[in-house]
Design an enzyme around this catalytic site. Structure first.
Site, mmCIF file in Angstrom:
data_model
loop_
_atom_site.group_PDB
_atom_site.id
_atom_site.type_symbol
_atom_site.label_atom_id
_atom_site.label_comp_id
_atom_site.label_asym_id
_atom_site.label_seq_id
_atom_site.Cartn_x
_atom_site.Cartn_y
_atom_site.Cartn_z
ATOM 1 N N ASP A 12 0.837 -1.208 0.000
ATOM 2 C CA ASP A 12 0.000 0.000 0.000
ATOM 3 C C ASP A 12 0.868 1.253 0.000
ATOM 4 O OD1 ASP A 12 -2.559 -1.350 0.229
ATOM 5 O OD2 ASP A 12 -1.990 -1.856 2.274
ATOM 6 N N THR A 18 -3.606 2.506 -2.573
ATOM 7 C CA THR A 18 -4.807 2.074 -1.847
ATOM 8 C C THR A 18 -5.134 2.976 -0.659
ATOM 9 O OG1 THR A 18 -3.272 0.581 -0.818
ATOM 10 C CG2 THR A 18 -4.849 -0.394 -2.356
ATOM 11 N N LYS A 46 -0.875 4.812 8.087
ATOM 12 C CA LYS A 46 -0.086 4.139 7.053
ATOM 13 C C LYS A 46 0.889 3.125 7.645
ATOM 14 C CE LYS A 46 -0.531 7.490 3.401
ATOM 15 N NZ LYS A 46 0.079 8.528 2.595
ATOM 16 N N SER A 115 4.059 -6.852 3.576
ATOM 17 C CA SER A 115 2.953 -5.923 3.828
ATOM 18 C C SER A 115 2.176 -6.290 5.081
ATOM 19 C CB SER A 115 2.002 -5.952 2.623
ATOM 20 O OG SER A 115 0.784 -5.330 2.934
ATOM 21 N N ALA A 116 1.628 -5.264 5.745
ATOM 22 C CA ALA A 116 0.790 -5.503 6.931
ATOM 23 C C ALA A 116 -0.610 -5.950 6.528
ATOM 24 C CB ALA A 116 0.681 -4.211 7.737
ATOM 25 N N LYS A 146 4.441 -3.999 11.856
ATOM 26 C CA LYS A 146 5.483 -2.964 11.773
ATOM 27 C C LYS A 146 5.168 -1.908 12.837
ATOM 28 C CE LYS A 146 5.505 -3.557 6.754
ATOM 29 N NZ LYS A 146 5.093 -2.990 5.464
ATOM 30 N N GLU A 170 9.586 1.383 1.168
ATOM 31 C CA GLU A 170 8.505 1.663 2.128
ATOM 32 C C GLU A 170 7.994 3.100 2.028
ATOM 33 O OE1 GLU A 170 6.456 1.176 4.522
ATOM 34 O OE2 GLU A 170 6.742 -0.937 4.950
ATOM 35 N N ASP A 171 6.706 3.293 2.257
ATOM 36 C CA ASP A 171 6.164 4.658 2.264
ATOM 37 C C ASP A 171 5.789 5.131 3.671
ATOM 38 O OD1 ASP A 171 3.900 2.968 2.546
ATOM 39 O OD2 ASP A 171 2.620 4.623 1.899
#
Ligand code: BG6
Ligand code: MG
Length: 233
Positions: A12, A18, A46, A115-116, A146, A170-171
């Site tokens: 994401d 998303t 996020k 991803s989470a 995370k 990562e964002d």
């Protein structure tokens, strides 16, 4: 000389946009609860798990509920979220993501998802990029969200690569911290001020190339001296 053997991607906000759908679904729940939930508040969600996201929203609204009620709320949000992403297709891939992932595959680098999200598999299928991934570690496969490094460490071990040979894209701030706690190099993707702890930053994966990717490691080995990768915060 050591080299990068695996690239681990968050989903994401890195591969697919998303965040807007997560926001719409949480906003709908917040409205029902009479909580004022802004786009700025959404930044805090996020990278963190679904339940943690709900807890942040309830904290903003100074509300508390017992855990069965919270489970029901999180499920309701997810139902709405899944309705929004139902119509997603390849066009919602973020700029440059597919091209860069394809280039990595061509260069024989392991490509891993970290991803989470518990919806990661269905999203990867919808946007038709699942076949590029050597391994997918999502929210259904880890116990600790995370900034815990579990998702990235499991990603690395599942493709037989040591953490120090991995680079994470990562964002989210929580994801950058998770990568560092895993002993990996972290590339921040996006414009956010929250990426200030990343080792490097790009606005999007369209700014990445195989050449830059290989430079990342040289940059690391040279103890962050002298190699200009551009856009470092
Ligand atoms: C992360 C998102 O990737 O996944 C978070 O950045 C989200 O905003 C988390 O809460 C969990 O996602 P899901 O799809 O399992 O609710
Ligand atoms: Mg993300």
């Amino acid at each position: 000389m050591e080299s990068i053997k695996a690239a681990i991607f968050d989903l994401d906000g890195v591969i697919v946009d998303t965040a807007k759908y997560h926001y719409l679904a949480w906003k709908r729940l917040a409205d029902e609860l009479g909580i004022d939930f802004t786009l700025e508040d959404n930044e805090r969600l996020k990278g963190v798990s679904r339940m943690k996201s709900l807890e942040i929203i309830l904290e903003i609204g100074k509300q508390s509920f017992k855990s069965e009620d919270k489970e029901a709320m999180a499920e309701k949000k997810n139902k709405w979220y899944r309705e929004y992403i139902e119509k997603m297709d390849e066009s919602e891939l973020l700029k440059g993501a597919k091209k860069f992932i394809e280039a990595l595959k061509g260069a024989d680098t392991k490509v891993v998802l970290g991803s989470a999200s518990k919806n990661a598999m269905s999203i990867l299928n919808k946007i038709e990029i699942i076949h590029y991934f050597d391994e997918v570690i999502d929210g259904t496969r880890v116990k600790n969200a995370k900034p815990d490094p579990e998702v990235f460490l499991l990603g690395a071990s599942s493709v037989g690569v040591k953490p120090e040979n991995c680079v994470v894209f990562e964002d989210a701030e929580a994801g950058i911290e998770a990568a560092h706690r895993a002993g990996m190099l972290a590339v921040g993707v996006g414009e956010s001020e929250t990426l200030k702890n990343s080792d490097f930053r790009v606005s999007g994966l369209d700014e990445m190339s195989l050449e830059k990717f290989n430079l990342l490691f040289k940059f690391k080995e040279s103890d962050k001296k002298g190699i200009n990768i551009g856009n470092k915060i």
